[in-house]
Design a protein around this motif. Sequence first.
Motif, PDB file in Angstrom:
ATOM      1  N   PRO A 100       6.078  -1.411 -14.174  1.00  0.00           N
ATOM      2  CA  PRO A 100       5.351  -0.283 -13.567  1.00  0.00           C
ATOM      3  C   PRO A 100       4.036  -0.680 -12.920  1.00  0.00           C
ATOM      4  N   ILE A 101       3.601  -1.953 -13.077  1.00  0.00           N
ATOM      5  CA  ILE A 101       2.294  -2.359 -12.567  1.00  0.00           C
ATOM      6  C   ILE A 101       2.128  -2.083 -11.066  1.00  0.00           C
ATOM      7  N   PRO A 102       3.102  -2.441 -10.204  1.00  0.00           N
ATOM      8  CA  PRO A 102       2.890  -2.144  -8.781  1.00  0.00           C
ATOM      9  C   PRO A 102       2.743  -0.662  -8.498  1.00  0.00           C
ATOM     10  N   LEU A 103       3.465   0.178  -9.242  1.00  0.00           N
ATOM     11  CA  LEU A 103       3.340   1.620  -9.035  1.00  0.00           C
ATOM     12  C   LEU A 103       1.964   2.112  -9.486  1.00  0.00           C
ATOM     13  N   TYR A 104       1.439   1.549 -10.568  1.00  0.00           N
ATOM     14  CA  TYR A 104       0.095   1.913 -11.005  1.00  0.00           C
ATOM     15  C   TYR A 104      -0.945   1.529  -9.958  1.00  0.00           C
ATOM     16  N   LEU A 105      -0.776   0.340  -9.377  1.00  0.00           N
ATOM     17  CA  LEU A 105      -1.705  -0.085  -8.326  1.00  0.00           C
ATOM     18  C   LEU A 105      -1.628   0.831  -7.112  1.00  0.00           C
ATOM     19  N   LEU A 106      -0.418   1.205  -6.734  1.00  0.00           N
ATOM     20  CA  LEU A 106      -0.254   2.134  -5.615  1.00  0.00           C
ATOM     21  C   LEU A 106      -0.852   3.497  -5.937  1.00  0.00           C
ATOM     22  N   GLY A 107      -0.706   3.927  -7.207  1.00  0.00           N
ATOM     23  CA  GLY A 107      -1.326   5.183  -7.613  1.00  0.00           C
ATOM     24  C   GLY A 107      -2.839   5.114  -7.502  1.00  0.00           C
ATOM     25  N   GLY A 108      -3.421   3.980  -7.895  1.00  0.00           N
ATOM     26  CA  GLY A 108      -4.859   3.812  -7.746  1.00  0.00           C
ATOM     27  C   GLY A 108      -5.297   3.846  -6.294  1.00  0.00           C
ATOM     28  N   LEU A 109      -4.513   3.247  -5.413  1.00  0.00           N
ATOM     29  CA  LEU A 109      -4.827   3.301  -3.990  1.00  0.00           C
ATOM     30  C   LEU A 109      -4.789   4.734  -3.476  1.00  0.00           C
ATOM     31  N   ALA A 110      -3.852   5.530  -3.998  1.00  0.00           N
ATOM     32  CA  ALA A 110      -3.733   6.923  -3.568  1.00  0.00           C
ATOM     33  C   ALA A 110      -4.916   7.764  -4.041  1.00  0.00           C
ATOM     34  N   PHE A 111      -5.456   7.442  -5.239  1.00  0.00           N
ATOM     35  CA  PHE A 111      -6.564   8.228  -5.788  1.00  0.00           C
ATOM     36  C   PHE A 111      -7.937   7.694  -5.389  1.00  0.00           C
ATOM     37  N   PRO A 159      -8.548  -6.586  -1.774  1.00  0.00           N
ATOM     38  CA  PRO A 159      -7.305  -6.248  -1.073  1.00  0.00           C
ATOM     39  C   PRO A 159      -6.270  -7.378  -1.088  1.00  0.00           C
ATOM     40  N   LEU A 160      -6.739  -8.632  -0.920  1.00  0.00           N
ATOM     41  CA  LEU A 160      -5.805  -9.756  -0.939  1.00  0.00           C
ATOM     42  C   LEU A 160      -5.148  -9.888  -2.305  1.00  0.00           C
ATOM     43  N   ALA A 161      -5.950  -9.780  -3.378  1.00  0.00           N
ATOM     44  CA  ALA A 161      -5.394  -9.881  -4.728  1.00  0.00           C
ATOM     45  C   ALA A 161      -4.432  -8.742  -5.014  1.00  0.00           C
ATOM     46  N   THR A 162      -4.765  -7.533  -4.545  1.00  0.00           N
ATOM     47  CA  THR A 162      -3.865  -6.389  -4.747  1.00  0.00           C
ATOM     48  C   THR A 162      -2.529  -6.619  -4.069  1.00  0.00           C
ATOM     49  N   ALA A 163      -2.562  -7.026  -2.801  1.00  0.00           N
ATOM     50  CA  ALA A 163      -1.318  -7.274  -2.072  1.00  0.00           C
ATOM     51  C   ALA A 163      -0.531  -8.425  -2.696  1.00  0.00           C
ATOM     52  N   TYR A 164      -1.239  -9.466  -3.108  1.00  0.00           N
ATOM     53  CA  TYR A 164      -0.601 -10.639  -3.722  1.00  0.00           C
ATOM     54  C   TYR A 164       0.129 -10.257  -5.010  1.00  0.00           C
ATOM     55  N   VAL A 165      -0.567  -9.507  -5.881  1.00  0.00           N
ATOM     56  CA  VAL A 165       0.053  -9.096  -7.142  1.00  0.00           C
ATOM     57  C   VAL A 165       1.213  -8.134  -6.902  1.00  0.00           C
ATOM     58  N   LEU A 166       1.046  -7.217  -5.964  1.00  0.00           N
ATOM     59  CA  LEU A 166       2.142  -6.291  -5.650  1.00  0.00           C
ATOM     60  C   LEU A 166       3.397  -7.051  -5.232  1.00  0.00           C
TER      61      LEU A 166
END
Length: 451
Positions: A31-42, A354-361
């Motif tokens: 679920p980690i990528p979905l949590y990160l995407l949720g954080g981007l949305a909020f 942003p780079l770390a977020t995209a990399y981990v996703l």
Amino acid sequence: MHTATVFIELGSVILVLGLLGRIAGRYGFSPIPLYLLGGLAFGTGGLLPLSASEEFVATGAEIGVVLLLLMLGLEYTAADLVTNLKAQYPAGAVDFLLNAIPGAVAALLLGWGPVAAVVLAGVTWISSSGVIAKVLGDLGRLGNRETPVILSILVLEDLAMAVYLPILTALLAGAGLVAGSITLAIALATAGAVLFVALRYGRLISRFVSHDDPEKLLLVVLGLTLLVAGIAQQLQVSAAVGAFLVGIALSGEAAEGAHTLLSPLRDLFAAVFFVFFGLSTDPTSIPPVLLPALLLAAVTAVTKVATGYWAARRAGIATRGRWRAGGALVSRGEFSIVIAGLAVTAGIEPGLGPLATAYVLILVVTGPLAARYTQPAVERLGAVVARRRRAWAPEARADGAAAGASAAGTPAGPGVVLPAQGAGVEPVEDSPDAEDALDAGPDQALDGLSR
């Protein structure tokens, strides 16, 4: 009204996290990528930016990091750590060289400077213990021969954090050489003292902490962890390192009970941490760094596979197990985000988050796929190569035989292939690797799934 707004925002965030976790569980991925995407949305620039509860979410995120490291520490005893250090330190060195250097080089090529290079080296170096453990369990590989090698590498990475995080904290704070050396010395002395106490008096500590009442056990362990984490932070040592050392010091029934009681809290606050990291990242800043993130993910996925293959080969694991070990190590996750989060908080480089977020996703999604399909894909590729070699082999043998017959002065009649002595044609190996017989047993069910 302010309190009501906080409750509404927190309730909405936690509800969305629960739904995202259900979606991830239904389709069998982290679920980690979905949590990160949720954080981007909020977050800022997202669909529903938070305002009133941002401070609470930041505090919850720090607690999430502490609990993540505590739970990792509970997985190992001090004796396990010492044994792994003695047996697998060459694999840890190879892991560092193959996976930290690409991140450092990428940061320097992007013109971000030496401090950002140290940060990005850590981001690309550390695999996700949580994701990998879950994937190994889901695939039924916990009893496989290569699994101890994988776990040893993860343990060495966790131990390396006890040295890396204090160095990084000093660099991010702008400390000089003397201050940084003092911080590192304090961290090493603290880690050594905790390991010594855990080895000599671990049973006494666990007996003191342990209690039949789950409520009292939970309060003592959680209070002790937060206290040690706060003291470590005050001494300029990462709070996460302090929590990790507390987990190592506990063992036996105390560790098992604490693990059971703290798992729900860890999941809650860890999810809040990933959301907070997404909140700190502007979604519009990701597209410019998406190509570097893809290239870095591709390079470090290959280097992680090479790390696992080398370590498993060194341990005497058969070929199939080597490829499975390499594929299992590809995932990055919580540690990479923790490291990048420290840099984002310090304001080192705007593009780093942003780079770390995209990399981990990218790698938290492709990592489980690599764990499952690396070995079958390599075998399929080997089968294709073997078929092509067999297709060319008869013609090669005929040409060699004709050449040998001509050299001996004996003509080869139509359709007759004479044996040529010393023709020099290599035999074609179409039998499976003999070492793969070692994989029988725990891997049979997995092999059936893979095919």
